[in-house]
Design a protein around this motif. Structure first.
Motif, PDB file in Angstrom:
ATOM      1  N   ALA A 161     -15.047 -20.051   3.565  1.00  0.00           N
ATOM      2  CA  ALA A 161     -14.189 -19.049   4.160  1.00  0.00           C
ATOM      3  C   ALA A 161     -12.980 -18.793   3.265  1.00  0.00           C
ATOM      4  CB  ALA A 161     -13.723 -19.489   5.543  1.00  0.00           C
ATOM      5  N   LYS A 162     -12.599 -17.529   3.122  1.00  0.00           N
ATOM      6  CA  LYS A 162     -11.427 -17.192   2.336  1.00  0.00           C
ATOM      7  C   LYS A 162     -10.164 -17.387   3.163  1.00  0.00           C
ATOM      8  CE  LYS A 162     -13.816 -13.734  -0.479  1.00  0.00           C
ATOM      9  NZ  LYS A 162     -13.834 -12.315  -0.901  1.00  0.00           N
ATOM     10  N   THR A 163      -9.082 -17.733   2.476  1.00  0.00           N
ATOM     11  CA  THR A 163      -7.816 -17.886   3.172  1.00  0.00           C
ATOM     12  C   THR A 163      -7.326 -16.525   3.629  1.00  0.00           C
ATOM     13  OG1 THR A 163      -7.255 -19.798   1.837  1.00  0.00           O
ATOM     14  CG2 THR A 163      -5.444 -18.702   2.986  1.00  0.00           C
ATOM     15  N   ARG A 164      -7.061 -16.410   4.921  1.00  0.00           N
ATOM     16  CA  ARG A 164      -6.633 -15.141   5.481  1.00  0.00           C
ATOM     17  C   ARG A 164      -5.128 -14.956   5.296  1.00  0.00           C
ATOM     18  NH1 ARG A 164      -9.480 -16.548  11.227  1.00  0.00           N
ATOM     19  NH2 ARG A 164     -11.586 -16.882  10.437  1.00  0.00           N
ATOM     20  N   PRO A 165      -4.644 -13.711   5.450  1.00  0.00           N
ATOM     21  CA  PRO A 165      -3.194 -13.499   5.387  1.00  0.00           C
ATOM     22  C   PRO A 165      -2.495 -14.350   6.442  1.00  0.00           C
ATOM     23  CG  PRO A 165      -4.389 -11.417   5.334  1.00  0.00           C
ATOM     24  CD  PRO A 165      -5.394 -12.472   5.665  1.00  0.00           C
ATOM     25  N   LYS A 166      -1.228 -14.648   6.199  1.00  0.00           N
ATOM     26  CA  LYS A 166      -0.467 -15.477   7.121  1.00  0.00           C
ATOM     27  C   LYS A 166      -0.477 -14.865   8.508  1.00  0.00           C
ATOM     28  CE  LYS A 166       4.018 -17.714   7.689  1.00  0.00           C
ATOM     29  NZ  LYS A 166       5.376 -17.902   7.109  1.00  0.00           N
ATOM     30  N   ARG A 192     -11.796 -29.540   4.632  1.00  0.00           N
ATOM     31  CA  ARG A 192     -12.985 -28.865   5.159  1.00  0.00           C
ATOM     32  C   ARG A 192     -12.644 -28.046   6.406  1.00  0.00           C
ATOM     33  NH1 ARG A 192     -15.478 -33.740   3.388  1.00  0.00           N
ATOM     34  NH2 ARG A 192     -15.087 -34.740   5.383  1.00  0.00           N
ATOM     35  N   LEU A 193     -11.817 -28.611   7.279  1.00  0.00           N
ATOM     36  CA  LEU A 193     -11.432 -27.889   8.487  1.00  0.00           C
ATOM     37  C   LEU A 193     -10.626 -26.644   8.137  1.00  0.00           C
ATOM     38  CD1 LEU A 193     -11.490 -27.874  11.579  1.00  0.00           C
ATOM     39  CD2 LEU A 193      -9.389 -29.230  11.551  1.00  0.00           C
ATOM     40  N   ALA A 194      -9.746 -26.752   7.159  1.00  0.00           N
ATOM     41  CA  ALA A 194      -8.940 -25.612   6.736  1.00  0.00           C
ATOM     42  C   ALA A 194      -9.833 -24.487   6.203  1.00  0.00           C
ATOM     43  CB  ALA A 194      -7.947 -26.049   5.665  1.00  0.00           C
ATOM     44  N   GLN A 195     -10.868 -24.844   5.481  1.00  0.00           N
ATOM     45  CA  GLN A 195     -11.792 -23.834   4.973  1.00  0.00           C
ATOM     46  C   GLN A 195     -12.473 -23.094   6.110  1.00  0.00           C
ATOM     47  OE1 GLN A 195     -14.291 -26.239   2.449  1.00  0.00           O
ATOM     48  NE2 GLN A 195     -12.940 -26.055   0.684  1.00  0.00           N
ATOM     49  N   LYS A 196     -12.859 -23.830   7.139  1.00  0.00           N
ATOM     50  CA  LYS A 196     -13.494 -23.211   8.308  1.00  0.00           C
ATOM     51  C   LYS A 196     -12.527 -22.280   9.038  1.00  0.00           C
ATOM     52  CE  LYS A 196     -17.805 -24.696   8.810  1.00  0.00           C
ATOM     53  NZ  LYS A 196     -18.954 -23.775   9.055  1.00  0.00           N
ATOM     54  N   LEU A 197     -11.273 -22.696   9.124  1.00  0.00           N
ATOM     55  CA  LEU A 197     -10.276 -21.906   9.849  1.00  0.00           C
ATOM     56  C   LEU A 197      -9.733 -20.749   9.022  1.00  0.00           C
ATOM     57  CD1 LEU A 197      -8.221 -24.797  11.519  1.00  0.00           C
ATOM     58  CD2 LEU A 197      -9.580 -23.067  12.725  1.00  0.00           C
ATOM     59  N   SER A 243      -1.229 -26.033   5.836  1.00  0.00           N
ATOM     60  CA  SER A 243      -0.955 -25.404   7.125  1.00  0.00           C
ATOM     61  C   SER A 243      -1.603 -26.188   8.260  1.00  0.00           C
ATOM     62  CB  SER A 243      -1.464 -23.960   7.127  1.00  0.00           C
ATOM     63  OG  SER A 243      -1.331 -23.368   8.404  1.00  0.00           O
ATOM     64  N   VAL A 244      -2.848 -26.607   8.062  1.00  0.00           N
ATOM     65  CA  VAL A 244      -3.563 -27.359   9.094  1.00  0.00           C
ATOM     66  C   VAL A 244      -2.914 -28.719   9.302  1.00  0.00           C
ATOM     67  CG1 VAL A 244      -5.767 -28.444   9.692  1.00  0.00           C
ATOM     68  CG2 VAL A 244      -5.737 -26.161   8.664  1.00  0.00           C
ATOM     69  N   SER A 245      -2.571 -29.381   8.202  1.00  0.00           N
ATOM     70  CA  SER A 245      -1.913 -30.682   8.287  1.00  0.00           C
ATOM     71  C   SER A 245      -0.586 -30.579   9.035  1.00  0.00           C
ATOM     72  CB  SER A 245      -1.677 -31.229   6.879  1.00  0.00           C
ATOM     73  OG  SER A 245      -0.855 -32.378   6.912  1.00  0.00           O
ATOM     74  N   ASP A 301     -20.009 -19.225  12.080  1.00  0.00           N
ATOM     75  CA  ASP A 301     -19.001 -18.462  11.354  1.00  0.00           C
ATOM     76  C   ASP A 301     -18.407 -17.360  12.214  1.00  0.00           C
ATOM     77  OD1 ASP A 301     -19.307 -19.927   9.006  1.00  0.00           O
ATOM     78  OD2 ASP A 301     -20.974 -18.672   8.338  1.00  0.00           O
ATOM     79  N   LYS A 302     -18.872 -17.263  13.461  1.00  0.00           N
ATOM     80  CA  LYS A 302     -18.358 -16.239  14.353  1.00  0.00           C
ATOM     81  C   LYS A 302     -16.993 -16.650  14.893  1.00  0.00           C
ATOM     82  CE  LYS A 302     -22.981 -14.891  15.862  1.00  0.00           C
ATOM     83  NZ  LYS A 302     -23.887 -14.746  17.035  1.00  0.00           N
TER      84      LYS A 302
END
Length: 267
Positions: free
Chosen positions: A2-7, A39-44, A50-52, A109-110
């Protein structure tokens, strides 16, 4: 990947996943270099930092961390505080909701849609079983993590021999017989202790308990019943020994008092 989305602001579903992360990992491992967090950050679609940060921010709501001076971030505080309050009012529902959100995130991925997962139509037996599995899994991870995967009495650190023990029994929590403070206690880690399998079974059967100072107390039944004499010989050296208090989700004094009054066999 997953790509990092805008803030963007954290929504409820993502915040629940962050809360689950806070409960499932030791506080010292909630850092952006942890592979699980990466891995969780990639999914989100968020950064590991940010996740930490979001997971660590729940620590500011824990009384034990507040005593250590952990303040956390103000941004997003209202949603975190809402989840924290809901968890302590009905831990079972929040644990189930958080586990459901996490399951959907890691298997699809939904976009997460909890409304689709929790339909207000009466639960089927399969749904009930899934809910119990989620709640029990959440509780076990949170309790064992809080005690650093060590028995709170003996220090035993063999995972296969450790249990997450309910202080107020599972079958009491969430029923009309439960005290008011334990209505939602099935998934609340403060209603739990990490005990080795032998002490867990003795605690569950009311053969041992802990006093107001968290010291081990043995039932007189262990002394008087010849069948339990061998068990008394095993436990006698731990009489008066204090349990280890974790650095988060400390055992509820109200729950321990309930165990002494209603589960413990005094004689």
């Amino acid at each position: 990947m997953a790509k990092t989305r805008p803030k963007r602001n954290w929504d409820r579903q993502e915040s629940l996943i962050a809360f689950r992360l806070y409960c499932a990992l030791p506080f010292g491992k909630l850092n952006h270099q942890n592979p699980d967090i990466i891995r969780l950050a990639q999914k989100l679609g968020r950064t590991p930092s940010s996740v930490s940060m979001k997971a660590c921010n729940f620590a500011r709501l824990d009384p034990l961390h507040q005593a250590r001076g952990i303040v956390g971030l103000i941004h997003g505080a209202k949603l975190e505080e809402q989840i924290w309050r809901e968890f302590h009012a009905d831990s079972e529902s929040i644990a189930n909701e958080a586990e459901a959100a996490y399951e959907q995130l890691v298997t699809s991925d939904k976009p997460i849609d909890l409304d689709a997962l929790e339909k207000p139509t009466g639960p089927t037996e399969a749904e009930r079983i899934i809910r119990v599995r989620r709640v029990q899994g959440f509780f076990r991870r949170a309790v064992l993590t809080s005690y650093n995967h060590r028995c709170c009495l003996t220090g035993l650190a063999i995972p296969q021999l450790l249990n997450a023990s309910h202080i107020i029994p599972w079958h009491i929590c969430g029923t009309p017989d439960a005290p008011v403070f334990a209505i939602g206690g099935r998934a609340d880690p403060s209603n739990g202790l990490c005990l080795n399998a032998l002490h867990d079974r003795a605690f569950d059967r009311g053969l041992i308990t802990f006093d107001e100072d968290h010291r081990l107390v043995l039932s007189e039944a262990l002394r008087d019943d010849t069948k339990l004499g061998q068990l008394f010989a095993i436990f006698k050296d731990t009489i008066g020994q204090s349990l280890t208090i974790p650095d988060r989700f400390a055992p509820s004094r109200e729950a321990l008092a309930y165990h002494r009054d209603f589960v413990f066999q005094r004689s």
